[in-house]
Design a protein around this motif. Sequence first.
Motif: not given
Length: 412
Positions: A141, A143-144, A147-148, A248-249, A252, A401, A403-404
Amino acid sequence: MNVPNTAPELFTWEFASDPYPAYAWLREHSPVHWTKLPSGVEAWLVTRYGDARQALADGRLSKNPAHHAEDAQGKSKTGIPGERSANLMTHLLNIDPPDHTRLRRLVSTAFTPRRVAEFAPRVQELTDDLIDRFAPNGEADLIHDFAFPLPIHAICDLLGVPREDQDDFRDWAGMMIRHGGGPRGGVARSVKKIRGYLAELIHRKRGDLGDDLISGLIRASDHGEHLTENEAAAMCFVLLFAGFETTINLIGNGTYALLRNPEQRGRLQESIDRGETGLLDTGIEELLRYDGPVELATWRFATEPLTVGGQRIATGDPVLVVLAAADRDPARFSEPDTLDLTRRDNQHLGYGHGIHYCLGAPLARLEGRTALETLLRRLPDLELAADPADLRWRGGLIMRGLRELPVRFTAA
């Protein structure tokens, strides 16, 4: 793009997945549009590029919520949840000159081209370390897993948060960006925890100054700049808040846009493989324009009657500049709904305009560029592992952004 025939419904979950047809309708039919937001606050939405640039640079539109015509309860519904109760209001997103000028000057040295260039090896180290962790799995993932954590650890390093404390910051920051997806009151509780930690860290660093941003703020205060502890804590808080969610965004949304546009992604990947940088440079700017990390600029309030886009705005009215709509305005950008990584006439508003232009934009660009270049170089067969219709976008008014972002690739 299917533009609605009648006034669209705004700020629904369906709208969040693709707001651009609704924004196209507003640009055409109601470019400065009065609407009620999900919080119940009413505000003007500015959607055309020319009007947006005017509003972003207009000194009559204050950043200070004290100018909001609403009562105290209404004022509390603007800004970052929990910042008022945590005494974190005195930061760059909420103040005007001369205080804005003074505080911005104090932190601007952390984001000079030289300082950002010096930080590049650390960003590359963080990027490679995160990819090393999930590359053997053949799926992630983004994002998790990527990117986060990347911008969280980068901004913590910049501020001077010790490595052993950064996991706590990651937990608090995660709660802040979950918006409606977390427990009730979770955002405000996380803000208070961050406030308490920053106050304690500032106190600790007074006896052990380093080369980090918090130490720099303490030195400035000790040399007569009159920076209060609340101002220092609020400054660190907003750099953390603005510095990680936007990046993050960017990572992502940017990766998602490339995966949805394989021809453009292929051209960029070939350019990276040849060791070229030109397409990566213009590509980052185009990704910021096409589906940028900040959907609406932060709140502004009219300090006197004024006219924007032919619309009269009364004293005390809130104004929200819709950056996502302005950056798809066909009056400014040719074929605005097409991703074109070679686009050169690209004065997008992704990081704002005027005196409130995003201070951390150079660092965000470095992180976004490093992340995308390294992903495409190390995971060349990266592909989306979900139906785009099943992806969900985070709630919230300002940021845009995912979520995943499930992906798969050949395990390395």
